[in-house]
Enzyme design. Structure first.
Site, short mmCIF file in Angstrom:
data_model
loop_
_atom_site.label_atom_id
_atom_site.label_comp_id
_atom_site.label_asym_id
_atom_site.label_seq_id
_atom_site.Cartn_x
_atom_site.Cartn_y
_atom_site.Cartn_z
N ASN A 160 0.83 -1.20 0.00
CA ASN A 160 0.00 0.00 0.00
C ASN A 160 0.86 1.25 0.00
O ASN A 160 0.99 1.93 -1.03
CB ASN A 160 -0.95 -0.03 1.21
CG ASN A 160 -1.85 1.18 1.27
OD1 ASN A 160 -1.81 2.04 0.40
ND2 ASN A 160 -2.67 1.24 2.29
N ASP A 161 1.48 1.55 1.12
CA ASP A 161 2.22 2.81 1.25
C ASP A 161 3.30 2.99 0.18
O ASP A 161 3.55 4.10 -0.26
CB ASP A 161 2.87 2.89 2.64
CG ASP A 161 1.83 3.03 3.74
OD1 ASP A 161 0.75 3.59 3.45
OD2 ASP A 161 2.09 2.59 4.87
N VAL A 162 3.92 1.89 -0.23
CA VAL A 162 5.03 2.00 -1.18
C VAL A 162 4.56 2.36 -2.59
O VAL A 162 5.36 2.56 -3.48
CB VAL A 162 5.87 0.70 -1.25
CG1 VAL A 162 6.50 0.41 0.09
CG2 VAL A 162 5.05 -0.47 -1.73
N THR A 163 3.21 2.43 -2.78
CA THR A 163 2.70 2.83 -4.09
C THR A 163 2.00 4.17 -4.02
O THR A 163 1.48 4.66 -5.01
CB THR A 163 1.66 1.81 -4.59
OG1 THR A 163 0.54 1.84 -3.69
CG2 THR A 163 2.22 0.42 -4.64
N ALA A 184 1.58 3.48 7.61
CA ALA A 184 1.87 4.89 7.78
C ALA A 184 0.64 5.64 8.24
O ALA A 184 0.71 6.80 8.63
CB ALA A 184 2.40 5.47 6.49
#
Lengths: 465, 103
Positions: A394-397, A435
């Site tokens: 999720n956060d890494v995209t 996050a």
């Protein structure tokens, strides 16, 4: 018996073999040979030490039995552990190195003659400093790794535990430790030595509890580094080059991994260590997301999209590990390849709970490592790709890392999933990632949300293909 | 003037940090997990200290506190050595298998 010089040469050989063991990891082809070098180095170090002590009485028998017991436990764990549990395993192993360092330091303190460091109550000052350092770092590694283990295992909540004055408390404890080492050197009294160890145990706990679950890759790398410095500290005490070389290697290795992980999140090392991230703007994102419409689909839609694509990029994340979806994923990719679709994998540096976690899981599922790419290698390909299949990430995209300077993840390098023609998100719900921030991508027109367990959805897609 | 042996060991330490620095940067990111498990295994070379501590003195001394701590450290380090190397081997074998599949 064996002369001290010859012994030192053998320890040097072990040290060199350990360097070659790490060197071997520069490519998968040479890595197994590297591991063999490591094993030989260890065997040499243990063998010559036993010969040099030259005590083949009852103690030697105990030694063999204990080696066998410890070895069997280790071997049993090594064969049984599922690859998804690798982060916990490594954290657990770190704690053992830490505790072993503490024990060896205690032993050296109680019986310094054996290591020719002086006599009890009259130990060389330099040795006292070295063994206190080794014991203190070892103790911090031990309790810190235990906390990391509990968090990774889910026994303890992954959310950061913070309280008022936490950092000042750590600072004060640090100063007290320095003072205690000073008093220990002055008075040689046991009480200071034990206090150093107990306070260090406490510091280990306090250091790790404020760090959140998503920062675990940094924590594990950091503890890896600590275990190395602890070994080096003991190495100085025992005047043993194999330990000094190894400690330095492991220490710098862990430090570099911590650096790589921090860079992967665009955060400073201190920012991570001081912790408490992800507990902040949860409430504001919750309000926002209720208003926005989301397109959600089922396995048939996803299968249709991917079958008709010419290229698909898979973006795995921690969710894939949790759902144990790597094998299903590989089958899905095989089915897609039969349909003539070009499939590659994109791995973000901090995907998963430890460095390289996703690579190991994909390797376990027989994914060929030349289909798996790092962020820098593949990021430009998203623009030419038809479908990005985001599974458990999720956060890494999250494009907000590029656009919103207010966001906690602003500046973090992300996988440019948004540039692909369509995006499939396999996720259990719309909840934000670690996050604690909402992902804009969920609400885009070209995004199709697949609400399900990662493994179940992937299996359903295989059926529809 | 004589140089303190500590300085020699310190030199080895500093040079090893540099070796570690360059060697670890050359490790491919896909092998970072095996890197952690193998560094874990090799740092258990601390077992040499444990062995010396445990076997110190005569046979009747082996249940002295100092020796017992040595024996405890041996168990811990042994778990790590075997566990660390074997799990690394297991992981690396998976990377190897794939290579055969391609060819």
């Amino acid at each position: 018996m064996i002369s001290a010089n010859l012994l030192a040469v053998f320890y040097l050989i072990s040290g060199v073999l350990f360097i070659l063991a790490l060197r071997g990891l520069s490519s998968p082809e040479t890595s197994r040979q590297g591991n063999l070098f490591g094993i030989i180095g260890m065997a040499i170090a243990i063998g010559v030490t036993i010969i040099s002590v030259g005590n083949f009485s009852t103690g030697f028998l105990y030694l063999l039995v204990l080696l066998l017991i410890g070895g069997s436990i280790g071997a049993f764990i090594a064969f049984k552990i599922p690859m998804t549990a690798m982060p916990e395993l490594v954290a657990g192993f770190h704690s053992l190195v830490g505790l072993a360092a503490v024990f060896v330091a205690i032993s050296a303190f109680l019986n310094p003659e054996v290591f020719s460091l002086g006599s009890p109550g009259n130990i060389k000052v330099a040795s006292l400093i070295e063994m206190s350092l080794g014991a203190a770092i070892g103790a911090i590694t031990f309790t810190g790794s235990i906390i990391a283990f509990l968090k990774l295992r889910g026994i303890m909540s992954g959310s950061p535990i913070t309280f008022f004055g936490q950092h000042y408390l750590n600072l004060i404890l640090g100063i007290i430790l320095v003072g205690l080492v000073f008093y220990l050197c002055k008075s040689q009294a046991d009480i200071w030595f034990w206090t150093i160890i107990i306070i260090s145990f406490l510091v280990g706990v306090l250091l790790i509890i404020p760090i959140g679950g998503a920062d675990m890759p940094v924590v594990i790398s950091m503890l890896n580094s600590y275990s190395g410095w602890a070994a080096a500290g003991i190495g100085f005490t025992l005047e043993n080059t194999a330990l000094i070389i190894t400690g330095a290697l492991v220490g710098s290795s862990g430090a570099i991994l911590s650096y790589i992980m921090c860079k992967g999140m665009n955060r400073s090392f201190f920012n991570v260590i001081l912790g408490g991230w992800g507990a902040t703007d949860q409430s504001s994102s919750n309000q926002l997301k209720e208003q926005k419409p989301v397109k959600s689909g089922n396995a048939d839609d996803a299968a249709f999209l991917m079958k008709n694509a010419s290229s698909v990029i898979i973006v795995p994340g921690y969710g894939m590990a949790v759902a144990q979806a790597q094998h299903a994923l590989r089958e899905m990719v095989d089915a897609l390849k039969k349909n003539g679709v070009k499939v590659t994998y994109a791995i973000h540096p901090v995907a998963g709970r430890m460095p390289g976690h996703m690579n190991v899981l994909l390797a376990e599922a027989n994914v060929s490592y030349d289909e798996v790419f790092e962020l820098e290698e593949i990021n430009n390909d998203f623009a030419n790709c038809d479908v990005a299949y985001v599974i458990g990430a999720n956060d890494v995209t999250n494009p907000v890392a590029k656009t919103d300077p207010q966001s906690p993840i602003y500046g973090m390098p992300i996988l440019d999933v948004e540039k692909s023609k369509s995006v499939l998100f396999v996720k259990r719900s719309l909840s934000p990632g670690y996050a604690g921030i909402d992902n804009d991508l969920f609400y885009r027109d070209n995004t199709l949300m697949l609400f399900a367990d990662a493994k179940k959805m992937t299996e359903d897609i295989i059926k529809s293909l | 003037m004589e140089i303190d042996p500590f300085i020699f060991r310190f030199s080895i330490f500093i040079l090893s940090i540099f070796i570690g620095y360059y060697v670890v940067w050359s490790v491919t990111p896909s092998l970072h997990t095996p890197l952690m498990s193998v560094t874990n295994a090799i740092s258990s070379v601390i077992i040499v200290g444990a062995i010396i501590a445990a076997l110190a003195g005569e046979a009747e001394n082996i249940f002295d506190t100092a020796n017992i701590f040595g024996f405890l450290a041996i168990i811990l380090a042994a778990v790590n050595i075997f566990g660390g190397f074997l799990v690394t081997q297991r992981m690396l074998a998976m990377y190897k298998k794939k290579k055969k599949d391609i060819k």
